[in-house]
Scaffold this motif. Structure first.
Motif, short mmCIF file in Angstrom:
data_model
loop_
_atom_site.label_atom_id
_atom_site.label_comp_id
_atom_site.label_asym_id
_atom_site.label_seq_id
_atom_site.Cartn_x
_atom_site.Cartn_y
_atom_site.Cartn_z
N LEU A 1 0.77 -1.29 0.04
CA LEU A 1 0.04 -0.01 -0.01
C LEU A 1 0.80 1.37 -0.04
O LEU A 1 2.15 1.07 0.53
N PRO A 2 0.28 2.34 -0.45
CA PRO A 2 1.15 3.40 -0.42
C PRO A 2 1.35 3.87 1.15
O PRO A 2 0.60 3.38 2.11
N GLU A 3 2.27 4.63 1.36
CA GLU A 3 2.78 5.19 2.91
C GLU A 3 2.28 6.47 3.15
O GLU A 3 2.71 7.45 2.26
N GLU A 4 1.44 6.63 3.93
CA GLU A 4 0.82 8.10 4.46
C GLU A 4 0.82 8.43 5.82
O GLU A 4 1.31 7.64 6.61
N GLU A 5 0.56 9.44 6.03
CA GLU A 5 0.46 10.13 7.49
C GLU A 5 -0.55 11.08 7.58
O GLU A 5 -1.25 11.44 6.68
N GLY A 6 -0.88 11.69 8.60
CA GLY A 6 -2.09 12.77 8.85
C GLY A 6 -3.33 12.24 8.74
O GLY A 6 -3.59 11.46 9.38
N SER A 7 -4.17 13.15 7.90
CA SER A 7 -5.58 13.03 7.97
C SER A 7 -6.21 12.45 6.68
O SER A 7 -5.45 12.98 5.50
N ILE A 8 -7.18 11.61 6.44
CA ILE A 8 -8.09 11.67 5.46
C ILE A 8 -9.59 11.74 5.43
O ILE A 8 -9.98 11.52 6.57
N VAL A 9 -10.15 12.12 4.43
CA VAL A 9 -11.60 12.12 4.73
C VAL A 9 -12.23 11.06 3.64
O VAL A 9 -11.66 10.95 2.35
N ILE A 10 -13.07 10.19 4.12
CA ILE A 10 -13.72 9.22 3.31
C ILE A 10 -15.27 9.73 3.07
O ILE A 10 -15.83 9.73 4.00
N LEU A 11 -15.43 9.52 1.82
CA LEU A 11 -16.88 9.99 1.30
C LEU A 11 -17.47 8.71 1.03
O LEU A 11 -17.43 8.39 0.03
N GLY A 12 -18.46 8.60 2.25
CA GLY A 12 -19.53 7.61 1.80
C GLY A 12 -20.64 8.28 1.08
O GLY A 12 -20.78 9.63 0.66
N ASN A 13 -21.45 7.38 0.19
CA ASN A 13 -22.51 7.88 -0.79
C ASN A 13 -23.94 8.00 -0.05
O ASN A 13 -24.91 8.04 -1.20
N GLY A 14 -23.76 8.11 1.00
CA GLY A 14 -25.26 8.07 1.80
C GLY A 14 -25.92 9.57 1.20
O GLY A 14 -25.41 10.39 0.78
N MET B 1 -2.45 2.29 5.60
CA MET B 1 -1.74 3.19 4.99
C MET B 1 -0.83 4.12 5.79
O MET B 1 0.41 4.70 5.39
N GLY B 2 -1.31 4.50 6.93
CA GLY B 2 -0.54 5.17 8.09
C GLY B 2 -1.34 6.35 8.78
O GLY B 2 -1.10 7.20 9.37
N PHE B 3 -2.57 6.71 7.89
CA PHE B 3 -3.21 7.79 8.47
C PHE B 3 -3.82 7.56 9.88
O PHE B 3 -4.15 6.72 10.42
N LYS B 4 -3.63 8.75 10.88
CA LYS B 4 -3.79 8.71 11.93
C LYS B 4 -5.04 9.49 12.44
O LYS B 4 -5.68 9.41 13.67
N GLU B 5 -5.60 9.99 11.42
CA GLU B 5 -7.14 10.66 11.50
C GLU B 5 -7.89 10.33 10.44
O GLU B 5 -7.57 10.66 9.34
N ILE B 6 -9.08 9.61 10.69
CA ILE B 6 -9.86 9.48 9.53
C ILE B 6 -11.39 10.03 10.03
O ILE B 6 -11.77 9.90 10.97
#
Length: 290
Positions: A34-47, A191-196
């Motif tokens: 997998l790609p290596e990441e850190e920091g934050s990511i937003v996951i957009l569900g389609n609801g 991937m390493g994200f610490k905030e999702i």
């Protein structure tokens, strides 16, 4: 009685662990990177509630301090080229199977076409390992250059916590992926994200399950990009319609999976926040976007 219950649970965990190891040996790819990441990511569900977030909190979704992951048919919406997600995930087996219904054939063609034609930025597309054997998907991959494909294992693993979390960390299995948010969160953690942050994760299908006078079971499949309700049956991979007990079992496994992911996130010192306008997911703390 407590002693007997504990013994039964240990025996069940042993059996689940054994089955999981067999599944991994047979079904999983062992070269997942997998790609290596850190920091934050937003996951957009389609609801449906994603429409509220897109209207009221677009700055949160497009801010440069977060990455974005979109799922399934998000690319069919006008918001796709505005959000420009760095990551995208397809999970439904129907995207890659040779035999699907006419409805799924049309949906698959539309998603692949929009991903190919709209994506003018570098993006990573996650797809199940089984997609590597799909002529439909390989044909799509060969037709574009902006999208990097990364395969992931959808192998469900259960049993002793220490074992399943070991398999999780090795990308050899995951909680049962009955909803695309399960692999979305799981891959973000690995991937390493610490905030999702989750948005559009309504999970409110049970509000509008209906069984008519002929015992036909339908569910509202509405997404944020639909004009209104999309009431129709749910189908198994063999084309058979789900009965109501099948639907509740599927929902049970999906919601249970989030608690398994919650424990895994704690193991990785990561935090998951549910920032959806409305959501029935009760595993993660809910926050309001300001």
């Amino acid at each position: 009685k407590n002693l007997m219950d504990k013994a039964a649970q240990i025996f069940q965990n042993f059996l689940d662990s054994l089955v999981s190891l067999i599944r991994v040996m047979i079904l999983s790819k062992f070269d997942i990177t997998l790609p290596e990441e850190e920091g934050s990511i937003v996951i957009l569900g389609n609801g449906p509630s994603l429409k509220n977030t897109l209207n009221d909190n677009i700055d949160f979704l497009t801010s440069s301090d977060k990455k974005r992951m979109a799922v399934n048919m998000f690319c069919n919406s006008d918001s796709y080229t505005e959000i420009k997600p760095e990551y995208y995930i397809l999970n439904a087996p129907e995207f890659f199977r040779d035999v699907v219904t006419e409805m799924w054939e049309e949906m698959r063609w539309r998603v692949f076409r929009n991903l190919k034609e709209k994506t003018d930025w570098d993006m990573t597309l996650f797809v199940p390992a089984a997609a590597s054997k799909s002529e439909h998907f390989i044909g799509f991959v060969n037709e574009q250059t902006k999208i990097k494909v990364v395969y992931y294992n959808t192998t469900p693993v259960e049993g002793f916590t220490s074992l399943i979390q070991f398999l999780f960390k090795k990308n050899l299995g995951m909680p049962r992926p009955h909803n695309v948010l399960v692999p979305s969160i799981f891959l973000s953690l690995n991937m390493g994200f610490k905030e999702i942050f989750l948005v559009g994760a309504d999970h409110s299908w049970h509000e509008e399950i209906n069984v008519d006078e002929t015992n036909k079971t339908t569910v509202n499949h509405e997404h944020f990009y639909d004009a209104g309700k999309v009431t129709m049956p749910m189908y198994k991979l063999d084309g058979e319609e789900y009965r109501i007990h099948d639907i509740f079992r599927k929902l049970h496994l999906a919601f249970k999976g989030y608690f398994i992911i919650k424990d895994y996130a704690e193991e990785l010192n990561a935090k998951i926040f549910n920032a959806s306008f409305r959501s029935y997911i009760d595993a993660f703390p809910k926050i309001k976007i300001k």
